[in-house]
Each structure stands twice: as structure tokens, then as C-alpha cells.
Design a protein around this motif. Structure first.
Motif, short mmCIF file in Angstrom:
data_model
loop_
_atom_site.label_atom_id
_atom_site.label_comp_id
_atom_site.label_asym_id
_atom_site.label_seq_id
_atom_site.Cartn_x
_atom_site.Cartn_y
_atom_site.Cartn_z
N GLU A 170 0.86 -1.22 -0.18
CA GLU A 170 -0.03 0.02 0.02
C GLU A 170 0.92 1.17 -0.09
OE1 GLU A 170 -2.51 -0.29 3.21
OE2 GLU A 170 -3.73 -1.98 2.51
N GLN A 171 2.00 1.21 0.65
CA GLN A 171 2.94 2.36 0.75
C GLN A 171 3.86 2.79 -0.35
OE1 GLN A 171 4.70 3.02 4.76
NE2 GLN A 171 3.51 1.57 5.65
N VAL A 172 4.11 1.51 -0.82
CA VAL A 172 5.60 1.69 -1.83
C VAL A 172 5.30 2.46 -3.06
CG1 VAL A 172 4.90 -0.27 -3.19
CG2 VAL A 172 7.29 0.16 -2.80
N GLU A 173 4.23 2.78 -3.43
CA GLU A 173 3.96 3.54 -4.85
C GLU A 173 4.48 5.07 -4.38
OE1 GLU A 173 0.80 4.93 -7.99
OE2 GLU A 173 0.35 3.52 -6.53
N ASP A 174 4.32 5.25 -3.03
CA ASP A 174 4.69 6.71 -2.83
C ASP A 174 6.18 6.88 -2.18
OD1 ASP A 174 2.28 7.66 -3.71
OD2 ASP A 174 1.19 7.19 -1.84
N LYS A 175 6.81 5.86 -1.95
CA LYS A 175 8.10 5.88 -1.38
C LYS A 175 9.18 5.77 -2.44
CE LYS A 175 5.76 5.61 2.39
NZ LYS A 175 5.55 6.89 3.30
N GLU A 176 10.57 5.90 -2.16
CA GLU A 176 11.72 5.68 -2.91
C GLU A 176 11.71 4.08 -2.63
OE1 GLU A 176 15.26 7.58 -2.32
OE2 GLU A 176 14.54 9.40 -3.60
N VAL A 177 12.86 3.52 -3.45
CA VAL A 177 13.16 2.07 -3.61
C VAL A 177 13.15 1.63 -1.88
CG1 VAL A 177 14.64 0.26 -4.05
CG2 VAL A 177 14.13 2.10 -5.68
N PRO A 178 12.27 0.64 -1.67
CA PRO A 178 12.17 0.32 -0.26
C PRO A 178 13.21 -0.66 0.01
CG PRO A 178 10.44 -0.56 -1.34
CD PRO A 178 11.23 0.16 -2.22
N TYR A 179 14.54 -0.41 0.35
CA TYR A 179 15.51 -1.33 0.80
C TYR A 179 15.12 -1.94 2.13
CZ TYR A 179 18.36 1.77 -2.40
OH TYR A 179 18.58 2.43 -3.31
N TYR A 180 14.61 -1.32 2.95
CA TYR A 180 14.35 -1.79 4.33
C TYR A 180 13.13 -1.29 4.87
CZ TYR A 180 19.55 -2.22 4.37
OH TYR A 180 20.81 -2.47 4.05
N ALA A 181 12.50 -1.83 5.79
CA ALA A 181 11.49 -1.54 6.64
C ALA A 181 11.83 -1.15 7.92
CB ALA A 181 10.23 -2.48 6.52
N TYR A 182 11.20 0.07 8.63
CA TYR A 182 11.53 0.57 9.78
C TYR A 182 10.48 0.05 10.87
CZ TYR A 182 15.53 2.31 6.97
OH TYR A 182 16.39 2.41 5.95
N LEU A 183 10.99 -0.34 11.75
CA LEU A 183 10.09 -0.75 12.85
C LEU A 183 10.06 0.31 13.87
CD1 LEU A 183 10.80 -4.47 13.18
CD2 LEU A 183 9.50 -3.56 11.32
N THR A 184 8.80 0.62 14.40
CA THR A 184 8.65 1.65 15.43
C THR A 184 7.59 1.29 16.51
OG1 THR A 184 6.90 2.79 14.18
CG2 THR A 184 8.99 3.54 14.09
N ASP A 185 7.94 1.64 17.72
CA ASP A 185 6.85 1.52 18.82
C ASP A 185 5.74 2.29 18.91
OD1 ASP A 185 8.06 3.52 19.95
OD2 ASP A 185 9.06 2.63 21.55
N ARG A 186 4.91 2.47 19.77
CA ARG A 186 3.83 3.43 20.00
C ARG A 186 4.18 4.84 19.99
NH1 ARG A 186 -0.50 -0.13 23.91
NH2 ARG A 186 -0.50 -1.91 22.28
N LYS A 187 5.50 5.02 20.67
CA LYS A 187 5.90 6.45 20.68
C LYS A 187 6.86 6.73 19.65
CE LYS A 187 6.22 6.28 25.81
NZ LYS A 187 6.59 6.59 27.09
N GLU A 188 6.77 6.09 18.47
CA GLU A 188 7.30 6.63 17.11
C GLU A 188 8.90 6.19 17.32
OE1 GLU A 188 6.17 10.16 15.92
OE2 GLU A 188 4.07 9.38 15.21
N ARG A 189 9.53 5.56 18.32
CA ARG A 189 10.84 5.54 18.42
C ARG A 189 11.20 4.14 17.48
NH1 ARG A 189 10.65 5.29 25.03
NH2 ARG A 189 9.11 3.68 24.10
N LEU A 190 12.37 4.40 17.00
CA LEU A 190 12.83 3.43 16.31
C LEU A 190 13.26 2.01 16.88
CD1 LEU A 190 13.72 2.67 12.99
CD2 LEU A 190 15.98 3.36 13.52
N VAL A 191 12.90 0.88 16.60
CA VAL A 191 13.15 -0.23 17.57
C VAL A 191 13.90 -1.36 16.62
CG1 VAL A 191 11.45 -0.01 19.22
CG2 VAL A 191 10.74 -1.29 16.90
N GLY A 192 14.08 -1.28 15.13
CA GLY A 192 14.31 -2.24 14.29
C GLY A 192 14.43 -1.96 12.93
N VAL A 193 15.25 -2.75 12.25
CA VAL A 193 15.13 -2.51 10.67
C VAL A 193 15.09 -3.99 10.09
CG1 VAL A 193 16.64 -1.74 8.67
CG2 VAL A 193 16.43 -0.30 10.79
#
Length: 443
Positions: free
Chosen positions: A155-178
Motif C-alpha cells: 500500500e505504501q511503496v508507490e509513494d516511496k523511494e526504493v524500499p531497501y528496508y522497512a523500519y519498525l517503530t513502537d507506539r511512541k514512534e521510536r525506532l526499534v529495528g530494521v
């Protein structure tokens, strides 16, 4: 026919009219090269024939100066649509080059959401991670299952650059992993994404870190993209490997130019007055430095008058030492550009250059001693020449390796006019050592 020949043919035939299909078939980089080869009137015609998305991609590939001139000659409505269609980092770079009035005129025509994003990006220093990052990233909740994550990516990829990775966040939008797309495709069904990254050594960079350091990190860890975070570890964007290529190219060009006192961001298209302002201070300094070398020669007027051959030979000493210093200088600047500054390691590199200087000066001086003795039959002249070469080549190696480090220690660009300082040292020491030895042992 090569691709570049095709582009030149397209440039020559442009006034005869390229079809829309021909224009759209060009790769953005080739289209950019075609545009840059046209005069500004034809550039505007070219862009107007392209779909907005293709126009945005092509302009993003142009050199900064050409890009700026073209955007300034487009009507504000078309220019704003092109800016809106660009990747946020490319659009920000373009807007930064425009004057404030023109920038605001375009931003007012950009939709509110994109305008707010661009204004935020414009607040970052362009020489930092925040200034070169791209905000078009795929962000996923850490509690998603792999199949759900893949669905969201679709659903998201059309509006993004080449998605090498997806970025995982918690409920406070903090990055927790790739996670890479490959890992997602191979993940077990039903296992939350957070389980895939629980033991991950997460590599991030702060938004205020210098872009050269960002490039070093991506190269060091062999990453395709590096997440940029704020002080609360909230994900702001990513710096991708294509940005790093641009950074390395830009820094290499800047180093090459600043070594000789030209402007770091100067190009052949820069206004003459801009180039004069950048260069004249270093040319004035060079006059002062040359005067020092000339004064050293003046101190030995009597020596030169007594033996005119010295005037010709002393240039060999200074030139040889200058070349030795330039070799050490180039290696040291490259090292500082490629790796994080390590004071201890850097000064060991100086010692290495001195060792190389000892060997090279011994070999060169031996050769010169033999040639001059055979040519003149004067062993004292040959010995003075050889001794001066050893002294000046060692000084050249030491100066060439040390000048960038000294500039780095005092907070200046290691490449900044370093060759000017080096030339002063090698000329002055070379003239003084050769003429001084000749005064002592020949006259």
C-alpha cells in the motif's frame, strides 16, 4: 552509436522537435544531460513536453547551477508542481539554492502536507544527516505479523523511494529495528516483527551528524540506507547509498579545489565575481609566500653571482621536494576523507611518509649526484645538490603529511589551500639548503 552520441544528436536535432515518446524514453540522467546541452529557451520547451513526474526526475539529475537557472525560468505554477513531485531530499536541495522570495513563491503553491515537510527539511543544516536524508520511508508497527507487514508495504511503496528496508517503530514512534524485504519474505507466519529484531545491533545516526561521517558509516557497514533519528530515537528519515555517492563525489571535488585555493562549491558555471571573491584571498597569500621564497634567494645573491649554474639547479631541488610533498599531501587528505579521524593513527601515517621520504630522497639524490658529477666533474657541486635534495625532500614529505593534520586539529578543512602552504615550505627550505651548502663548501 554510443548513448552519449545519441544524446548529442538529440541536442543538435532538438529544434526539429523530439516526440513526446522519445522524450519519455530517456533515462532521467540522460534527459538531464540533454537538457544541460540546450540553451535556456529550449530547456523550458523540453521540460514543458515532459510529464511532471519525468520532468521532476530529470531536473533532480541536473547539476545544481543548471537546475537553479532552469527552475527560475519556469512559471511558478509548473515549477511548484515539479518540486512537489520530486523526492523530498532532492526538492529541499533545489529550494535551498533559490533566493528566499522565489523559494516562498514556490512553497505557497505546494500542497499543505508537502509544504510542511519541505519547510521542516529546510531547517536542517544541508551538510548534516538531516540535510541529506529522505523522509519517504516504509514505517511499520513492531507488533505486525510478516504477512500484514507485506500488505502494508504494498500500500505504501508507490509513494516511496526504493524500499531497501522497512523500519519498525513502537507506539511512541521510536525506532526499534530494521528489517530487509528479503527477511520479511522469508519470515515465519504469525511471528511478530519485533521478534525478528530483538537481538539486532541497530545502527543509526543523529540528524546533526556531518554528512561525511554518514557516508563513512554507510561504507563501513555496507548498508543500502542508514536511519536518521532525533535525540529521542524517533525516526526522521534515511540516507540512502545513492546520496552517499553524491556526498563522496561532492567532497572529492571540494577537496581538489580547496587544495589550490579555489572555492569549494565553484563550478565552470559560477559567476565570475563569485570565483574572484573565493580565489583572490589565496592568491594574495600566495604572493606573500612567494615573496618569502624570493627573499631567501636574495640572501644568496653573491653566491649565485659567483656561480650562475646554481640558479638553474636550485629549481630542481624545490620542484622535487614539492612533488614529494604533494604525494604525501594527496595520500593524507584521501585518508582523512575516507576514514574517521584517529589522532594516533594519523600521526603514525606521518611517520610512514617520513620513512618513504628517506628512501626516495636517498635514491633520487644518489642519481642526481652521479649525473651532475659526470656532467660537470665538480664533486662538491654534486654533493651540495644531493644534500639539499635529501633535506628538502624529507621536509616536503613531513610538511605534506602534517599540514592536513594541523588544519584538522585547528578545526579547518584539511584540504584548504594546503598546496599553497606546502609550496612555500619546500621552495624556501630548498633554496636555503642548496644555496647555503654551496656557500659553505664551494665558494
Amino acid at each position: 552509436m554510443s548513448k552519449h552520441e545519441e544524446i548529442r544528436e538529440q541536442q543538435d536535432d532538438f529544434n526539429d522537435g523530439l516526440t513526446a515518446a522519445e522524450l519519455e524514453s530517456l533515462h532521467p540522467a540522460d534527459a538531464a544531460e540533454t537538457i544541460e546541452g540546450l540553451d535556456i529557451i529550449d530547456q523550458v520547451k523540453f521540460i514543458k513536453q515532459l510529464p511532471i513526474r519525468d520532468a521532476a526526475k530529470s531536473i533532480a539529475e541536473m547539476e545544481d547551477h543548471d537546475q537553479k537557472i532552469l527552475i527560475q525560468n519556469l512559471n511558478h505554477g509548473l515549477a511548484a508542481r515539479i518540486v512537489e513531485e520530486m523526492a523530498p531530499d532532492d526538492a529541499t536541495d533545489l529550494l535551498e539554492d533559490l533566493d528566499e522570495e522565489h523559494r516562498q513563491a514556490l512553497l505557497r503553491r505546494v500542497p499543505e502536507e508537502e509544504r510542511a515537510e519541505l519547510k521542516t527539511l529546510l531547517t536542517f543544516d544541508p551538510d548534516t544527516a538531516g540535510g541529506v536524508m529522505n523522509t519517504e520511508v516504509v514505517i511499520l508497527d513492531q507488533d505486525l505479523a510478516p504477512d500484514e507487514a507485506i500488505g502494508q508495504i504494498r500500500e505504501q511503496v508507490e509513494d516511496k523511494e526504493v524500499p531497501y528496508y522497512a523500519y519498525l517503530t513502537d507506539r511512541k514512534e521510536r525506532l526499534v529495528g530494521v528489517v530487509s524485504l528479503r527477511d520479511l519474505l522469508l519470515a515465519k507466519r504469525g511471528v511478530p516483527l519485533r521478534e525478528m529484531v530483538k537481538d539486532q545491533n541497530l545502527i543509526t545516526v543523529g540528524y546533526n551528524v556531518d554528512k561525511e561521517e554518514v557516508a563513512h558509516l554507510i561504507a563501513h557497514y555496507n548498508l543500502l540506507a542508514l536511519p536518521v533519528v532525533d535525540f529521542g530515537n524517533r525516526l526522521l528519515g534515511v540516507v540512502t547509498v545513492d546520496d552517499v555517492i553524491d556526498i563522496i563525489h561532492e567532497e572529492a571535488s571540494e577537496d581538489m579545489q580547496t587544495m589550490v585555493g579555489a572555492g569549494a562549491n565553484e563550478t565552470t558555471d559560477s559567476p565570475v565575481t563569485f570565483s574572484v571573491k573565493k580565489r583572490i584571498p589565496w592568491l594574495i597569500l600566495n604572493v606573500v609566500n612567494s615573496a618569502i621564497a624570493a627573499y631567501v634567494v636574495h640572501l644568496f645573491d653573491a653566491t649565485i653571482a659567483a656561480m650562475a649554474l646554481l640558479a638553474a639547479l636550485m629549481q630542481i631541488v624545490s620542484n622535487q621536494a614539492g612533488n614529494t610533498g604533494q604525494q604525501a599531501l594527496a595520500v593524507m587528505i584521501r585518508q582523512l576523507a575516507m576514514e574517521k579521524f584517529d589522532r594516533k593513527k594519523a600521526w603514525f601515517a606521518v611517520l610512514r611518509e617520513i620513512k618513504i621520504g628517506v628512501i626516495n630522497s636517498a635514491l633520487i639524490s644518489s642519481m642526481v649526484l652521479a649525473v651532475i658529477f659526470i656532467a660537470t666533474g665538480d664533486i662538491m657541486l654534486a654533493g651540495c645538490m644531493a644534500g639539499a635534495l635529501i633535506i628538502d625532500m624529507l621536509i616536503g614529505a613531513l610538511a605534506g603529511a602534517s599540514i592536513p593534520l594541523i588544519l584538522k586539529e585547528i578545526g579547518r578543512d584539511p584540504a584548504q589551500a594546503s598546496s599553497i602552504f606546502l609550496t612555500t615550505i619546500t621552495d624556501s627550505i630548498g633554496f636555503f639548503s642548496f644555496l647555503g651548502l654551496a656557500t659553505l663548501f664551494i665558494l
